[in-house]
Design a protein around this motif. Structure first.
Motif, PDB file in Angstrom:
ATOM      1  N   LEU A 205      -1.098 -13.644  -2.630  1.00 57.36           N
ATOM      2  CA  LEU A 205      -1.178 -13.605  -4.096  1.00 57.36           C
ATOM      3  C   LEU A 205       0.207 -13.859  -4.691  1.00 57.36           C
ATOM      4  N   ALA A 206       1.232 -13.356  -4.017  1.00 56.01           N
ATOM      5  CA  ALA A 206       2.604 -13.577  -4.500  1.00 56.01           C
ATOM      6  C   ALA A 206       2.988 -15.048  -4.366  1.00 56.01           C
ATOM      7  N   THR A 230       7.827 -12.685 -16.363  1.00 52.59           N
ATOM      8  CA  THR A 230       7.711 -11.229 -16.506  1.00 52.59           C
ATOM      9  C   THR A 230       6.247 -10.787 -16.376  1.00 52.59           C
ATOM     10  N   GLU A 231       5.351 -11.553 -16.985  1.00 50.06           N
ATOM     11  CA  GLU A 231       3.912 -11.202 -16.909  1.00 50.06           C
ATOM     12  C   GLU A 231       3.421 -11.318 -15.464  1.00 50.06           C
ATOM     13  N   SER A 238      -0.167  -5.128  -9.331  1.00 49.35           N
ATOM     14  CA  SER A 238      -1.566  -4.687  -9.269  1.00 49.35           C
ATOM     15  C   SER A 238      -2.168  -5.014  -7.899  1.00 49.35           C
ATOM     16  N   THR A 239      -1.375  -5.588  -6.978  1.00 48.96           N
ATOM     17  CA  THR A 239      -1.940  -6.030  -5.691  1.00 48.96           C
ATOM     18  C   THR A 239      -1.660  -5.010  -4.587  1.00 48.96           C
ATOM     19  N   GLN A 242       1.629  -5.833  -2.712  1.00 46.18           N
ATOM     20  CA  GLN A 242       2.902  -5.273  -3.203  1.00 46.18           C
ATOM     21  C   GLN A 242       3.130  -3.897  -2.599  1.00 46.18           C
ATOM     22  N   LYS A 243       2.053  -3.103  -2.539  1.00 47.94           N
ATOM     23  CA  LYS A 243       2.209  -1.740  -1.988  1.00 47.94           C
ATOM     24  C   LYS A 243       2.571  -1.826  -0.515  1.00 47.94           C
ATOM     25  N   GLU A 244       1.863  -2.705   0.204  1.00 47.20           N
ATOM     26  CA  GLU A 244       2.125  -2.872   1.638  1.00 47.20           C
ATOM     27  C   GLU A 244       3.534  -3.448   1.875  1.00 47.20           C
ATOM     28  N   GLY A 245       3.893  -4.478   1.120  1.00 45.68           N
ATOM     29  CA  GLY A 245       5.180  -5.156   1.334  1.00 45.68           C
ATOM     30  C   GLY A 245       6.347  -4.213   1.125  1.00 45.68           C
ATOM     31  N   MET A 246       6.296  -3.414   0.070  1.00 48.68           N
ATOM     32  CA  MET A 246       7.428  -2.523  -0.228  1.00 48.68           C
ATOM     33  C   MET A 246       7.422  -1.315   0.707  1.00 48.68           C
TER      34      MET A 246
END
Ligand code: CAA
Length: 260
Positions: A205-206, A230-231, A238-239, A242-246
């Motif tokens: 998604l990124a 920015t948007e 919201s993905t 992102q939670k997994e990557g960080m």
């Protein structure tokens, strides 16, 4: 799907399209362009395909242009329709969510160069040749040459290539920013697949948002483009990726992205 003018296979999440009219140096006729449009439409809806590589079948050409035999007798109205139809299929390389990589193995002239320019990334073999020789035929480009070439290499060099119809080699194409890399012919597909696999291992998604950010932003002034980024940045939070990557970074382990 059954194709007459294309080959298509999926290797580990990478869709490989091969233009396949080698006897006509992969000249782009309506049948090929329609097959390409239908295939890209399908690919756009298929999240299993993360990256697309497009190349030319046969030894000599990526594609030596739009099909001159098909175009020869066209009226002005028919010529316009031929352009609009080809433009639609070719532009999908730019607008589908997945990144597209052109692996340019030989002649990429006229419409062939225009297909290459619609891709996100271009890798050339040392044998690749590029040009917009339409003026030799008494026509102007019809699949995006007057628009994408100046955006890629600047208007001055684009105008020289468009006005003279000169054909340039891979090194010159690299110098002017038309291609990202030049490799030996036998390494071409591997280099493209290697890059495709590298991209396919990231948060999809990124990756897609990054493609969208560049493509949409190129049509905006800087202030609006930055606002748009920015948007997109906010949206990426919201993905699950992102939670997994960080989390993976902070836990010092490789991330396992799911594309959600
Ligand atoms: N359309 C239709 N057929 C083509 C073609 C094209 N664009 N390019 C090559 N071919 C065909 C040739 O007619 C030939 O067919 P036959 O064997 O049946 O005679 C076959 O492919 C092999 O080509 P050549 O014998 O010409 O091969 P070559 O090695 O001597 O030359 C070449 C290679 C320099 C690429 C030469 O084929 C050439 O100049 N091709 C045309 C390039 C061109 O002008 N492209 C722009 C087209 S216009 C366009 O693309 C408009 C647009 O923007 C929409």
């Amino acid at each position: 799907m059954d194709f007459q003018n294309l080959l298509f296979e999926v290797r580990e999440g990478v869709g490989i399209i091969t233009l396949n009219r080698p006897k006509a140096l992969n000249a782009l006729n309506s049948a090929l362009l329609n097959e390409m449009g239908a295939l890209l439409d399908d690919i756009a809806k298929n999240d299993e395909i993360k990256v697309v590589v497009i190349t030319g079948g046969g030894e000599k050409a990526f594609a030596a242009g739009a099909d001159i035999a098909e175009m020869q007798a066209l009226t002005a109205t028919e010529g316009r329709a031929f352009s609009a139809n080809g433009m639609k299929s070719i532009s999908m390389l730019e607008t589908i969510p997945q990144p597209t990589i052109a692996a340019v193995n030989g002649f990429a002239l006229g419409g062939g160069c225009e297909v290459v320019m619609a891709c996100d990334i271009r890798i050339a073999s040392t044998k690749a040749k590029f040009g917009q020789p339409e003026v030799n035929l008494g026509v102007t480009p019809g699949f995006g040459g007057t628009q994408r070439l100046p955006r890629l290499v600047g208007p001055a060099i684009a105008k020289e290539l468009l006005f003279t119809g000169d054909v340039i080699g891979a090194e010159r194409a690299y110098q002017i920013g038309l291609v990202n890399h030049v490799v030996e012919p036998e390494e071409l597909l591997n280099k493209a697949l290697e890059m495709a696999q590298k991209i396919a291992a990231k948060g999809q998604l990124a990756v897609r948002m990054s493609k969208q950010g560049v493509n949409e932003g190129m049509n905006m002034d800087l202030a609006r483009g930055l606002q748009y980024e920015t948007e997109l940045f906010g949206l990426s939070f919201s993905t699950e990726d992102q939670k997994e990557g960080m989390a993976a970074f902070l836990e010092k382990r490789p991330a396992e992205f799911k594309g959600r």
